[in-house]
Design an enzyme around this catalytic site. Structure first.
Site, PDB file in Angstrom:
ATOM      1  N   GLY A  33      51.394  42.632  -3.522  1.00  0.00           N
ATOM      2  CA  GLY A  33      50.145  43.169  -3.639  1.00  0.00           C
ATOM      3  C   GLY A  33      49.709  43.941  -5.050  1.00  0.00           C
ATOM      4  O   GLY A  33      49.977  44.243  -5.645  1.00  0.00           O
ATOM      5  N   GLY A  87      51.130  47.325   0.828  1.00  0.00           N
ATOM      6  CA  GLY A  87      49.310  47.244   1.141  1.00  0.00           C
ATOM      7  C   GLY A  87      49.421  45.848   2.321  1.00  0.00           C
ATOM      8  O   GLY A  87      49.798  45.691   3.429  1.00  0.00           O
ATOM      9  N   ASP A  89      46.032  43.741   3.912  1.00  0.00           N
ATOM     10  CA  ASP A  89      44.719  42.983   3.585  1.00  0.00           C
ATOM     11  C   ASP A  89      43.657  43.557   4.996  1.00  0.00           C
ATOM     12  O   ASP A  89      41.896  42.937   4.209  1.00  0.00           O
ATOM     13  CB  ASP A  89      44.689  41.513   4.474  1.00  0.00           C
ATOM     14  CG  ASP A  89      45.682  40.685   2.976  1.00  0.00           C
ATOM     15  OD1 ASP A  89      45.367  41.145   1.574  1.00  0.00           O
ATOM     16  OD2 ASP A  89      46.738  40.195   3.221  1.00  0.00           O
ATOM     17  N   LYS A  99      48.532  40.201   6.512  1.00  0.00           N
ATOM     18  CA  LYS A  99      48.594  40.565   5.666  1.00  0.00           C
ATOM     19  C   LYS A  99      49.101  39.339   5.329  1.00  0.00           C
ATOM     20  O   LYS A  99      48.986  38.313   6.757  1.00  0.00           O
ATOM     21  CB  LYS A  99      50.636  41.142   5.601  1.00  0.00           C
ATOM     22  CG  LYS A  99      49.600  42.861   6.176  1.00  0.00           C
ATOM     23  CD  LYS A  99      51.058  43.660   5.397  1.00  0.00           C
ATOM     24  CE  LYS A  99      51.850  43.641   4.747  1.00  0.00           C
ATOM     25  NZ  LYS A  99      51.341  43.621   3.166  1.00  0.00           N
ATOM     26  N   GLY A 100      49.561  39.023   3.814  1.00  0.00           N
ATOM     27  CA  GLY A 100      49.433  37.844   3.935  1.00  0.00           C
ATOM     28  C   GLY A 100      48.462  37.408   3.194  1.00  0.00           C
ATOM     29  O   GLY A 100      48.892  35.943   2.500  1.00  0.00           O
ATOM     30  N   GLY A 101      47.965  37.756   2.265  1.00  0.00           N
ATOM     31  CA  GLY A 101      46.349  37.454   1.333  1.00  0.00           C
ATOM     32  C   GLY A 101      47.464  36.667   0.441  1.00  0.00           C
ATOM     33  O   GLY A 101      47.135  35.525  -0.682  1.00  0.00           O
ATOM     34  N   GLU A 108      57.458  39.856   3.969  1.00  0.00           N
ATOM     35  CA  GLU A 108      57.694  42.312   4.430  1.00  0.00           C
ATOM     36  C   GLU A 108      57.450  41.983   5.396  1.00  0.00           C
ATOM     37  O   GLU A 108      57.654  43.524   6.014  1.00  0.00           O
ATOM     38  CB  GLU A 108      55.794  41.644   4.056  1.00  0.00           C
ATOM     39  CG  GLU A 108      55.114  40.959   2.572  1.00  0.00           C
ATOM     40  CD  GLU A 108      53.409  41.076   2.425  1.00  0.00           C
ATOM     41  OE1 GLU A 108      53.118  41.783   1.282  1.00  0.00           O
ATOM     42  OE2 GLU A 108      52.858  41.513   3.110  1.00  0.00           O
ATOM     43  N   LYS A 126      39.247  47.816   2.782  1.00  0.00           N
ATOM     44  CA  LYS A 126      40.277  47.155   3.899  1.00  0.00           C
ATOM     45  C   LYS A 126      40.127  48.057   5.207  1.00  0.00           C
ATOM     46  O   LYS A 126      40.399  47.054   6.261  1.00  0.00           O
ATOM     47  CB  LYS A 126      41.942  46.952   3.546  1.00  0.00           C
ATOM     48  CG  LYS A 126      42.107  46.867   1.830  1.00  0.00           C
ATOM     49  CD  LYS A 126      41.813  45.835   1.962  1.00  0.00           C
ATOM     50  CE  LYS A 126      42.255  45.186   0.480  1.00  0.00           C
ATOM     51  NZ  LYS A 126      44.107  45.210   0.224  1.00  0.00           N
TER      52      LYS A 126
HETATM   53  O1  LIG Z   1      50.590  38.925   0.857  1.00  0.00           O
HETATM   54  C1  LIG Z   1      50.725  39.781   0.517  1.00  0.00           C
HETATM   55  C2  LIG Z   1      50.325  41.238   0.666  1.00  0.00           C
HETATM   56  O2  LIG Z   1      49.892  41.101   2.418  1.00  0.00           O
HETATM   57  C3  LIG Z   1      49.517  41.792   0.931  1.00  0.00           C
HETATM   58  O3  LIG Z   1      50.833  43.412   0.920  1.00  0.00           O
HETATM   59  C4  LIG Z   1      48.252  42.049   0.910  1.00  0.00           C
HETATM   60  O4  LIG Z   1      47.259  40.784   0.327  1.00  0.00           O
HETATM   61  C5  LIG Z   1      47.247  42.810   0.326  1.00  0.00           C
HETATM   62  O5  LIG Z   1      46.823  43.211  -1.098  1.00  0.00           O
HETATM   63  P1  LIG Z   1      46.627  44.085  -2.035  1.00  0.00           P
HETATM   64  O6  LIG Z   1      47.159  45.344  -2.175  1.00  0.00           O
HETATM   65  O7  LIG Z   1      46.576  42.842  -3.620  1.00  0.00           O
HETATM   66  O8  LIG Z   1      45.505  43.690  -1.663  1.00  0.00           O
END
Ligand SMILES: O=C[C@H](O)[C@H](O)[C@H](O)COP(=O)(O)O
Length: 236
Positions: A33, A87, A89, A99-101, A108, A126
């Site tokens: 992320g 990170g 979501d 998670k998984g956005g 992960e 978040k």
């Molecule tokens: O699949 C993506 C992950 O779970 C990321 O850790 C989550 O989406 C957070 O990403 P970001 O730090 O860009 O908000």
């Protein structure tokens, strides 16, 4: 606004690494992320960086490790990880996570499950306290491609609103994960913290589901970068 969010991501990531990366640590999980970009940057500045092996949670994470001059490892070689940073979501009051956005949830969760501790890094958007409150895109669920129709029907029976994640505009057809699977985003509305484990278990039990983006009982700390330049530290 965008600048404030970016600053708070960096703030949380740097503080999480500075407070939690110990000289005794050898094997480090590096998540995925936009916030974890700053984790990799900070780990790459650590005085003991040459003693570390970093385990990625996907393709992007692997590149971050390489780009910051860190040594790459894998869960096959290192199934016991000292600490992982990742990170989220959305974060609830029990440090349950969505998670998984970015479609990286399976690796992960594998890295989190291999780690003695998982430290979450996130900006203030978040930290809503309830999963599904701020993150309205649904719970990401990784499914084997041949099973996506069946799993979608099952998820609707569980009360969700499943949508197969599209790859458009970059790719016609569904998003394909680093593991060659599809992602279903399933909106269950707000999920009370006490109900997250139960919902996760029900989704996980469906044939065709590889993993869910609900992380329950995995995170031990969260570092939230606030818009005013302060950090909120949470533990369970
Ligand atoms: O699949 C993506 C992950 O779970 C990321 O850790 C989550 O989406 C957070 O990403 P970001 O730090 O860009 O908000």
């Amino acid at each position: 606004m965008a600048d404030l969010v970016e600053k708070s991501k960096k703030l949380s990531a740097y503080a999480a690494v500075d407070d939690n990366l110990l000289s005794s640590h050898r094997v480090i999980g590096i998540g995925s992320g936009s916030t974890v970009v700053y984790v990799a940057e900070r780990v790459g500045q650590a005085s003991n960086k040459n003693d570390l092996v970093c385990i990625p949670t996907g393709f992007q994470s692997r590149q971050l490790i390489i780009d910051n001059g860190l040594r790459l490892g894998s869960t096959e070689e290192y199934p016991e990880i000292d600490i992982a940073f990742d990170g989220a979501d959305e974060i609830d009051t029990n440090l349950g996570l969505i998670k998984g956005g970015g479609a990286c949830l399976f690796q992960e969760k594998l890295v989190a499950a291999c780690s003695k501790q998982l430290v979450v890094v996130a900006d203030y958007r978040k930290d809503t306290g309830v999963l599904g409150k701020g993150w309205r895109k649904g719970v990401p669920i990784e499914v084997v491609p041949a099973a996506y129709t069946k799993v979608s029907l099952d998820l609707a029976k569980l009360g969700g609103n499943p949508v197969v994640r599209s790859g458009l505009p970059a790719k016609a057809g569904p998003v394909v994960t680093d593991n060659g699977n599809f992602i279903i985003d399933c909106d269950f509305g707000e999920i009370p913290p006490a109900r997250v484990a139960e919902l996760n278990a029900k989704i996980k039990a469906l044939v065709g589901v590889v993993e869910t983006g609900l992380f329950v009982g995995l995170a031990s700390k969260a570092y939230i970068g606030n818009a005013d330049g302060t950090i909120t530290k949470k533990t369970v």
